[in-house]
Design a protein around this motif. Sequence first.
Motif, PDB file in Angstrom:
ATOM      1  N   ALA A  21       0.865  -1.277  -0.064  1.00 27.26           N
ATOM      2  CA  ALA A  21       0.252   0.042   0.048  1.00 27.26           C
ATOM      3  C   ALA A  21       0.870   1.251  -0.098  1.00 27.26           C
ATOM      4  O   ALA A  21       0.401   2.273  -0.600  1.00 27.26           O
ATOM      5  CB  ALA A  21      -0.970  -0.138   1.244  1.00 27.26           C
TER       6      ALA A  21
ATOM      7  N   GLY B 135      -5.143   5.992  -1.505  1.00 25.79           N
ATOM      8  CA  GLY B 135      -6.039   4.823  -1.036  1.00 25.79           C
ATOM      9  C   GLY B 135      -7.054   4.698  -2.264  1.00 25.79           C
ATOM     10  O   GLY B 135      -7.434   3.233  -2.321  1.00 25.79           O
TER      11      GLY B 135
ATOM     12  N   SER C 200     -10.433  12.294  -3.876  1.00 24.84           N
ATOM     13  CA  SER C 200     -10.618  10.795  -3.058  1.00 24.84           C
ATOM     14  C   SER C 200     -12.185  10.530  -2.830  1.00 24.84           C
ATOM     15  O   SER C 200     -12.655   9.384  -2.989  1.00 24.84           O
ATOM     16  CB  SER C 200      -9.780  10.756  -1.859  1.00 24.84           C
ATOM     17  OG  SER C 200     -10.534  11.515  -0.835  1.00 24.84           O
TER      18      SER C 200
ATOM     19  N   GLY D 128      -9.646   1.749   0.593  1.00 23.36           N
ATOM     20  CA  GLY D 128      -8.582   2.341   0.681  1.00 23.36           C
ATOM     21  C   GLY D 128      -8.270   3.333   1.836  1.00 23.36           C
ATOM     22  O   GLY D 128      -7.014   3.579   2.337  1.00 23.36           O
ATOM     23  N   GLN D 129      -9.146   3.784   2.383  1.00 19.33           N
ATOM     24  CA  GLN D 129      -9.072   4.767   3.460  1.00 19.33           C
ATOM     25  C   GLN D 129      -8.761   4.143   4.840  1.00 19.33           C
ATOM     26  O   GLN D 129      -7.987   4.485   5.453  1.00 19.33           O
ATOM     27  CB  GLN D 129     -10.902   5.001   3.788  1.00 19.33           C
ATOM     28  CG  GLN D 129     -11.126   6.099   2.955  1.00 19.33           C
ATOM     29  CD  GLN D 129     -10.230   7.199   2.642  1.00 19.33           C
ATOM     30  OE1 GLN D 129     -10.011   8.000   3.777  1.00 19.33           O
ATOM     31  NE2 GLN D 129      -9.722   7.599   1.335  1.00 19.33           N
TER      32      GLN D 129
ATOM     33  N   TYR E  45      -6.139   2.296   4.863  1.00 21.36           N
ATOM     34  CA  TYR E  45      -4.524   1.998   4.617  1.00 21.36           C
ATOM     35  C   TYR E  45      -3.758   3.182   4.327  1.00 21.36           C
ATOM     36  O   TYR E  45      -2.647   3.146   4.274  1.00 21.36           O
ATOM     37  CB  TYR E  45      -4.267   1.011   3.522  1.00 21.36           C
ATOM     38  CG  TYR E  45      -4.883  -0.357   3.751  1.00 21.36           C
ATOM     39  CD1 TYR E  45      -4.140  -1.293   4.562  1.00 21.36           C
ATOM     40  CD2 TYR E  45      -6.038  -0.954   3.231  1.00 21.36           C
ATOM     41  CE1 TYR E  45      -4.596  -2.690   4.599  1.00 21.36           C
ATOM     42  CE2 TYR E  45      -6.302  -2.044   3.504  1.00 21.36           C
ATOM     43  CZ  TYR E  45      -5.890  -3.072   4.376  1.00 21.36           C
ATOM     44  OH  TYR E  45      -6.216  -4.276   4.541  1.00 21.36           O
ATOM     45  N   ILE E  46      -4.465   4.041   4.127  1.00 20.24           N
ATOM     46  CA  ILE E  46      -3.920   5.608   3.870  1.00 20.24           C
ATOM     47  C   ILE E  46      -3.072   6.176   4.858  1.00 20.24           C
ATOM     48  O   ILE E  46      -1.816   6.420   4.685  1.00 20.24           O
ATOM     49  CB  ILE E  46      -4.847   6.736   3.216  1.00 20.24           C
ATOM     50  CG1 ILE E  46      -4.300   8.085   2.646  1.00 20.24           C
ATOM     51  CG2 ILE E  46      -5.893   6.953   4.363  1.00 20.24           C
ATOM     52  CD1 ILE E  46      -3.386   7.545   1.460  1.00 20.24           C
TER      53      ILE E  46
ATOM     54  N   SER F 204       0.033   4.048   5.288  1.00 14.50           N
ATOM     55  CA  SER F 204       0.862   4.002   4.310  1.00 14.50           C
ATOM     56  C   SER F 204       1.978   5.519   4.619  1.00 14.50           C
ATOM     57  O   SER F 204       3.040   5.410   4.377  1.00 14.50           O
ATOM     58  CB  SER F 204       0.212   4.184   3.031  1.00 14.50           C
ATOM     59  OG  SER F 204      -0.598   2.847   2.703  1.00 14.50           O
TER      60      SER F 204
END
Length: 566
Positions: free
Chosen positions: A286, A305, A375, A492-493, A495-496, A499
């Motif tokens: 990620a 994400g 996003s 995706g949120q 893991y942002i 990351s």
Amino acid sequence: MSYRTAIGALSLLYLSCNGEFMPRCLAYLTVLLMAALLLAAPLRAADLGPLIANLAEGGFKDTARAVDELAATGDPDAVPVLSALLEGALYQRKSDKKIFRAEKVGRELQLFDPITGAPVDIVGKRAAEKIKVNNRLRKQIRGALGTLTLVSPDPDQRRNGADAVFKTPAPENAPLLRAAIAKETDEAVQRRMQRALAAVTLRHDSDPAARIAAVKTLGSFTDQEVRGVLSAVLLTDQDGSPLEADAQLRAAAATALAEVESRLEFWAIAESIFHGLSLGSVLLLAAIGLAITFGVMGVINMAHGEMVMLGAYTTFIIQEIIRATNPGLFDYSLFIAVPAAFLVAGAVGVGIERGVIRFLYGRPLETLLATWGLSLILQQTVRSIFGPTNKEVGTPSWMSGALEFDSGLVLTYNRLAIIFFALAVLAILMLLLRYTAFGLRMRAVTQNRGMASAMGIRTGQIDALTFGLGSGIAGMAGVALSQIDNVSPNLGQAYIVDSFMVVVFGGVGNLWGTFFGGMSLGLVNKFLEPYAGAVLGKIIVLVAIILFIQRRPRGLFALKGRAVEN
């Protein structure tokens, strides 16, 4: 006529020949033996018939006695009968009291022969009565099935049979286990049989020396079930007095239990390391694209994400197309989805850079707000097309299942595949950056943008391609995450933030730093979770990273270069 009858006839004929195989007697013996072999299956079925009928006679105790009698025959034909009884699929037809395996077909029952499985009749539900079992009887049936499968030609069946006997260590199983151990050629299966025999000996043998030897045998195994058996030897009464009177046996059990627990602790640490590396690989996948865009361009991309999310939805679409057109290709769906996700997410990334970000270079706050707005737009677009609910992404057969060890360590194939995939992506990316013309230009722009531009490098084109490369890798991460997480617009949120933590901790723009940062955070999280919980563990990690950045603002591995250090 039964096997015992045939054997008796052979014995009488042998005795009538005075123990000598004369030609005439040998001919008789040969004919009788051939007849016995030809009639073997019918004879076994005839022998089992009365025993099968006894399953429906009387109460649970009578059924338990019939189960023991079936197991004592050692006949593999008893396996489907007992399996049907265990599954609640054994019925007695009321008209003639015969036993059948049955399946419900609408409002009727399809009856099958309990041994051969051949269809026999279709009757109404009231025409047959289910043979009921209770929990105690189920446990006994599992043990009986274990003894019957000890002689199976399939090693897995023999192993499962030994495990079943271990869980229900009846005294009559000891001779069967000894015979099976003597014939067993598979060392791993033989070990499981020895484990079962030790459990039977410990519980039922009256010889103190044999029970102590059984404890020592159990102490050589490493699993939770053995720990439970050894712990039972050390149980005490309410007043603190030991339930087991033999002091030497208790001492041996205590020593063996300590050894087992020590090995279990070691394997628990190994399992935590595996889960930590698995989480670290997810974080690496990620964050690796973000490390490129953030390090080269200095852009805080809050839509990163959503590139991961687009990769996951690309996987979903690929699998739906394969299911509809060519289901035989499903096992190869991920090999098709990886390049497709890279192209889709990469194209969207290039579009974002050319359409929005290139006008905001040098204005970090505006870039952050713009990418955050993008996003939200991407999330709502996907939500409008696919809906807000999670989408099912299938797992290919080669990624299903796990490596299971006797110690209880389980390594799932999907997480092993993600670990190797993350390492492969990292290796390919490093080769790309070091040994290609594009990688050389990208590193030049990273270290000194002004000098690179003066040397004729089109920095705008490099920015677009770099942003597309980082976004494409994020899309590939989405393919991997679709195998272990829910595919939804909010994928995706999750893991942002992690990351960004990995990139800042490892060193902005440094791939080795991203690798060590992802793996370190994954391991630390998994070792903290059992003590602090998942949420508090993340908070502790975040605070630790903030304190670390105060001492090393450039992270673990800082990039070198004039422009970078200014």
